[in-house]
Motif scaffolding. Structure first.
Motif, PDB file in Angstrom:
ATOM      1  N   ALA A 103       1.005  -1.344  -0.073  1.00 36.93           N
ATOM      2  CA  ALA A 103       0.130  -0.151   0.144  1.00 36.93           C
ATOM      3  C   ALA A 103       0.897   0.987   0.266  1.00 36.93           C
ATOM      4  O   ALA A 103       0.557   2.264  -1.087  1.00 36.93           O
ATOM      5  N   VAL A 104       1.834   1.543   1.127  1.00 35.23           N
ATOM      6  CA  VAL A 104       2.590   2.667   1.058  1.00 35.23           C
ATOM      7  C   VAL A 104       3.846   3.080  -0.576  1.00 35.23           C
ATOM      8  O   VAL A 104       3.626   3.625  -1.012  1.00 35.23           O
ATOM      9  N   ILE A 105       4.090   1.863  -1.087  1.00 35.77           N
ATOM     10  CA  ILE A 105       4.835   2.118  -2.377  1.00 35.77           C
ATOM     11  C   ILE A 105       3.952   2.406  -3.469  1.00 35.77           C
ATOM     12  O   ILE A 105       4.067   3.684  -4.201  1.00 35.77           O
ATOM     13  N   ALA A 106       2.588   1.756  -3.056  1.00 30.96           N
ATOM     14  CA  ALA A 106       1.281   1.989  -4.475  1.00 30.96           C
ATOM     15  C   ALA A 106       1.601   3.529  -4.034  1.00 30.96           C
ATOM     16  O   ALA A 106       1.212   4.580  -4.827  1.00 30.96           O
ATOM     17  N   LEU A 107       1.001   4.373  -2.769  1.00 33.81           N
ATOM     18  CA  LEU A 107       0.869   6.051  -2.466  1.00 33.81           C
ATOM     19  C   LEU A 107       2.196   6.123  -2.642  1.00 33.81           C
ATOM     20  O   LEU A 107       1.864   7.753  -3.381  1.00 33.81           O
ATOM     21  N   VAL A 108       3.547   6.097  -2.709  1.00 41.95           N
ATOM     22  CA  VAL A 108       4.494   6.787  -3.176  1.00 41.95           C
ATOM     23  C   VAL A 108       4.362   7.062  -4.063  1.00 41.95           C
ATOM     24  O   VAL A 108       5.070   7.671  -4.794  1.00 41.95           O
ATOM     25  N   ASP A 143      -9.170   3.261  -2.698  1.00 41.30           N
ATOM     26  CA  ASP A 143      -9.400   2.268  -3.074  1.00 41.30           C
ATOM     27  C   ASP A 143      -8.284   0.936  -2.702  1.00 41.30           C
ATOM     28  O   ASP A 143      -8.644  -0.513  -3.308  1.00 41.30           O
ATOM     29  N   THR A 144      -6.724   1.271  -2.244  1.00 42.78           N
ATOM     30  CA  THR A 144      -6.502  -0.754  -2.121  1.00 42.78           C
ATOM     31  C   THR A 144      -7.555  -1.294  -0.947  1.00 42.78           C
ATOM     32  O   THR A 144      -6.862  -2.506  -1.399  1.00 42.78           O
ATOM     33  N   VAL A 145      -7.282  -0.683  -0.208  1.00 40.03           N
ATOM     34  CA  VAL A 145      -8.033  -1.465   1.346  1.00 40.03           C
ATOM     35  C   VAL A 145      -9.448  -2.283   0.258  1.00 40.03           C
ATOM     36  O   VAL A 145      -9.284  -2.981   0.852  1.00 40.03           O
ATOM     37  N   GLY A 161      -4.382  11.925 -10.199  1.00 38.73           N
ATOM     38  CA  GLY A 161      -4.359  11.910  -9.007  1.00 38.73           C
ATOM     39  C   GLY A 161      -5.691  10.231  -8.395  1.00 38.73           C
ATOM     40  O   GLY A 161      -5.464   8.959  -8.417  1.00 38.73           O
ATOM     41  N   ILE A 162      -6.342  10.194  -9.344  1.00 38.36           N
ATOM     42  CA  ILE A 162      -7.497   9.605  -9.351  1.00 38.36           C
ATOM     43  C   ILE A 162      -6.692   8.368 -10.266  1.00 38.36           C
ATOM     44  O   ILE A 162      -7.345   7.013 -10.653  1.00 38.36           O
ATOM     45  N   SER A 191      -2.351   2.123  -9.847  1.00 40.14           N
ATOM     46  CA  SER A 191      -1.701   1.631  -8.635  1.00 40.14           C
ATOM     47  C   SER A 191      -1.587   0.545  -7.841  1.00 40.14           C
ATOM     48  O   SER A 191      -1.806  -0.827  -7.344  1.00 40.14           O
ATOM     49  N   SER A 192      -3.333   0.963  -7.471  1.00 37.85           N
ATOM     50  CA  SER A 192      -4.314  -0.456  -6.670  1.00 37.85           C
ATOM     51  C   SER A 192      -4.289  -1.986  -7.173  1.00 37.85           C
ATOM     52  O   SER A 192      -3.834  -2.802  -6.674  1.00 37.85           O
ATOM     53  N   VAL A 193      -4.809  -1.233  -8.827  1.00 31.79           N
ATOM     54  CA  VAL A 193      -4.206  -2.897  -9.143  1.00 31.79           C
ATOM     55  C   VAL A 193      -3.235  -3.711  -9.340  1.00 31.79           C
ATOM     56  O   VAL A 193      -2.438  -5.069 -10.020  1.00 31.79           O
TER      57      VAL A 193
END
Length: 321
Positions: free
Chosen positions: A173-178, A213-215, A280-281, A287-289
């Protein structure tokens, strides 16, 4: 009759091109960092310093007329915002921010006089109760405060996902956010769109949206891991992403429709903020997928196969969130 943008029982293999998608994301992040270090951001008044002039008027604020009156002065970046003074509801109040000129802390008194004269030409009832300056030191503090806000939000996400799931999920999740924040900064550096405190708010909003989205995907992964204890992790991840794909597409698309309307009709004041949200969306959904799930597949998840398989979730488990 339900509207479904994604057919039921999709069986898309999201990891078939994982080396291409993940590699492209890594290259895009490297390019974003290079752009940030070489080109830099087009900082707004909040980060560069400047002068703020408050105006009071007996007639309604006309931002377009004010901007037209100040344009011939060639003062560079000008921000005009209508505000409310609860102590004087009969007045129409505006806040005009003008960037520092040629590295000075504030514009000169002669320039302020010219600004007042130009605004009075547009509105003869206008008065100027206050003139304030924001120096480079304060602007530098705002930059670091903004960076701290983004970093702390990412660390909070790391801790939250770690508690709710397992450490492998939190790393993904954090790598996706970064990934999302880095690519957004890279686009702003490439296009030289004004970067101010509103964009920082957009970045934090992007972090929250991408995390949500990731959660959703990770929650379905956890449920399916309990259902299918011996199924390969890759198949479980593909199944989970496909099961939540309808929700992901519907949520992103409806949000983008509203944002595109704001981008076209909202005017220059919020256009940078809305652009950051749109970008961003898009990257957050991607990135979530493709990013968070790929990291999770790479790190693997330990499953307890000693206990009997039980039906996961509850009566609403198969309903798209």
């Amino acid at each position: 009759m339900r509207l479904r943008l994604v057919p039921d029982d999709t069986k898309i293999d999201f990891f078939r091109l994982k080396f291409f998608t993940f590699g492209a994301s890594v290259l895009a992040m490297i390019a974003s960092v290079v752009l940030f270090l070489s080109v830099g951001l087009n900082y707004g008044i909040d980060f560069k310093g400047g002068t703020t002039i408050r105006t009071d008027s007996e007639v309604a604020v006309d931002i377009g007329a004010y901007r037209d009156a100040l344009s011939p002065l060639g003062l560079g970046d000008i921000s005009i915002t209508e505000v409310t003074d609860p102590t004087r509801p009969d007045l129409h109040v505006a806040q005009i921010r003008i960037q520092a000129q040629d590295g000075d802390q504030a514009i000169t008194n002669d320039t302020i006089t010219e600004v007042k004269a130009a605004l009075n030409a547009a509105d003869s009832t206008m008065t100027f109760p206050s003139v304030e300056s924001v120096g480079p030191k304060v602007s530098g503090e705002l930059v670091w405060t903004a960076v701290e806000a983004v970093v702390l939000s990412v660390l909070a996400v790391l801790f939250y996902i770690w508690l709710r799931f397992e450490w492998q999920f939190s790393v993904g999740a954090v790598i996706a956010l970064v990934h999302d924040v880095t690519l957004t900064i890279g686009v702003f550096s490439l296009l030289q769109i004004k970067f101010d405190l509103a964009i920082i708010a957009a970045l934090l909003t992007i972090v929250g949206y991408s995390l949500n989205d990731t959660v959703v995907v990770f929650d379905r992964v956890r449920e399916n891991l309990r259902k299918f204890k011996t199924t390969p992790l890759k198949e479980v991840l593909n199944l989970s992403i496909n099961e939540t794909l309808s929700r992901t597409v519907m949520t992103s698309l409806t949000t983008l429709i509203a944002l595109f309307a704001l981008f076209v009709l909202g005017g220059d004041v919020i256009r940078g903020f809305v652009f950051a949200m749109i970008w961003g969306i898009i990257v957050g959904t991607y990135s979530s997928v493709f990013i968070a799930s790929t990291i999770l597949l790479r790190l693997d998840v330990t499953r307890d196969t000693s206990k009997p398989t039980k039906t996961s979730g509850n009566q609403f488990a198969n309903i798209d969130a």
